[in-house]
Structures are given as C-alpha cells and as structure tokens.
Scaffold this motif. Structure first.
Motif, PDB file in Angstrom:
ATOM      1  N   GLY A   1      -1.980  -2.781   1.994  1.00 18.13           N
ATOM      2  CA  GLY A   1      -1.707  -3.867   2.929  1.00 18.13           C
ATOM      3  C   GLY A   1      -0.417  -4.610   2.646  1.00 18.13           C
TER       4      GLY A   1
ATOM      5  N   SER B   1       2.645  -4.838   4.167  1.00 15.98           N
ATOM      6  CA  SER B   1       3.184  -5.588   5.317  1.00 15.98           C
ATOM      7  C   SER B   1       4.566  -6.179   5.047  1.00 15.98           C
ATOM      8  CB  SER B   1       2.216  -6.704   5.744  1.00 15.98           C
ATOM      9  OG  SER B   1       1.018  -6.170   6.251  1.00 15.98           O
TER      10      SER B   1
ATOM     11  N   ARG C   1       3.240  -3.794   8.872  1.00 18.08           N
ATOM     12  CA  ARG C   1       2.438  -4.833   9.519  1.00 18.08           C
ATOM     13  C   ARG C   1       1.658  -4.250  10.699  1.00 18.08           C
ATOM     14  NH1 ARG C   1      -1.036  -8.864   9.570  1.00 18.08           N
ATOM     15  NH2 ARG C   1      -0.927 -10.096  11.484  1.00 18.08           N
TER      16      ARG C   1
ATOM     17  N   ASP D   1      -1.280  -2.524   9.357  1.00 15.44           N
ATOM     18  CA  ASP D   1      -2.225  -3.517   8.848  1.00 15.44           C
ATOM     19  C   ASP D   1      -3.021  -4.139   9.994  1.00 15.44           C
ATOM     20  OD1 ASP D   1      -3.242  -5.041   6.565  1.00 15.44           O
ATOM     21  OD2 ASP D   1      -2.241  -6.766   7.456  1.00 15.44           O
TER      22      ASP D   1
END
Length: 217
Positions: A127, A129, A135, A138
């Motif tokens: 995760g 990001s 992102r 995610d």
C-alpha cells in the motif's frame, strides 16, 4: 453550437460503459498494455491511462511508438494512434492527485496494470501509494473493485510470488503475460492478443481476438 462541437458531442455520447483504468509500468511487455488500450477504444470504452517513467523507456525500447512525457501531448498521441474520439482517452501524470482514480468516489470499477513490474507488485502489496499508479491500485483494493495485474518476469523469486499471493487474497486477479500456443499463433501479434483476450474476458468485455475453448469443435 457549431457543427464541429455537435459532432464531438455525438461521438462522446457513443461511448459505452464505465471507464477502464490502464496503467503501464516498467516491465517488459509494453505491447500488451498498448494493445489493450487499442481494444478498449475499439469497443467504445473510455480509458484512463497512466504511464510510469520506466514504462516510457520500455515503450520506446520495445516498440516504434514514442509517447511524449507531457501529459497533453501523450493524450493527443494515443488518441490519434488508436482513432479514439476526443476525450475518450485521458492520460494522467504520476503526481496528479486530483485524477478520478485517486479517490474511491471517482475511481472506475476496473483497473488493469499491464505490464506490471515486480517493483510495482511490491508497492501494491504494502500500500505504498507514492505515485498515482500505486494510489489507483490502493483505491481499487480498498473499494473491492476489479483489479487485474499482468506481471512479466522470469524467473519469479519467492518475494514476487508472495506478493502475487498476497494481492490475490486481497481480491486482485493475476494474469501473467504467458501466452499459450494451442491456438497455433503465427505472429507476435497473435501471442499478444492471447493475453489481451484473457484480460478482456476478466473485464466482461466481448472480444473477438481469441475463439472460446471448444467453439471450433
């Protein structure tokens, strides 16, 4: 309203279905991602495109296509290359945090990372990001939306396999860029279409790239 504006409005109205996000990262196999964009455009789907810096290098190395680093010029290039209607392809930069894909309230129902580098797999699995592609993935995971990852590496290390297993358990679909040969491909393009057909099947989009198993018997 001018005739040109009217024509553009009519073309935009002809688009069908929700947008599909397509991200190209730095693994070999840029042809798979470009062909997927072409097929999505052909069936009238809006396409959100994200291209990592490493992917730009790979595209220039593996294909004759030159994608400008400038977002607007890249969008114009892909629109012209695949005959998309104005606005059908939207390209987003790696740090555009106001892009629809950056939020669950704007993200489309399907995201495809094709090709997917093992570095990207790692970032997705934790995760990270740190850029828009990470992102977008995610968001797809947290919103429980369709996420398709197309890794291309050989051999896979235990780290790579663990990340694929982890992401699969989160709901992602992993489709390695491993074309089959039972359809007796006679060109590189036919091998590319084998993988792209599997992606389109997972997206629920009708495709004529490959016959259904058993349909020719």
């Amino acid at each position: 309203m001018t005739e040109e504006t009217t024509a553009v409005s009519e073309q935009a109205a002809a688009l069908q279905g929700e947008p599909v996000s397509v991200a190209l990262t730095g693994a070999s196999g840029a042809q798979y991602g470009l062909r997927l964009i072409e097929c999505l455009v052909a069936v009238g789907r809006p396409v959100y495109v994200m291209i990592s810096r490493a992917a730009q290098v790979v595209i220039a190395t593996e294909t004759d296509v030159k994608i400008p680093s400038d977002v607007e010029r890249a969008q114009q290039k892909l629109t012209g290359l695949y005959g998309a209607v104005p606005g059908q392809i939207r390209v987003f930069s790696r740090d555009n945090w106001f892009a629809p894909v950056a939020s669950g309230s704007g993200s489309p129902s399907a995201t495809v990372v094709c090709p997917c580098s093992t570095g990207s797999l790692s970032a997705f699995a934790v995760g990270a990001s740190d850029n828009l592609i990470e992102r977008a993935v995610d968001v797809a995971l947290k919103e429980r939306r369709k996420l398709i990852l197309v890794p291309r590496e050989a051999p896979y290390s235990e780290i790579h396999l663990e990340h694929m297993l982890k992401l699969t358990r989160m709901g992602a679909v992993v489709i390695p860029a491993s074309p089959g040969f039972y359809h007796k491909p006679d060109s590189v393009e036919a091998m590319i279409d084998f993988v792209v057909a599997r992606i389109l099947d997972q997206l629920g989009i009708d495709q004529q790239l490959m016959p259904r198993w058993g349909s020719e018997r």
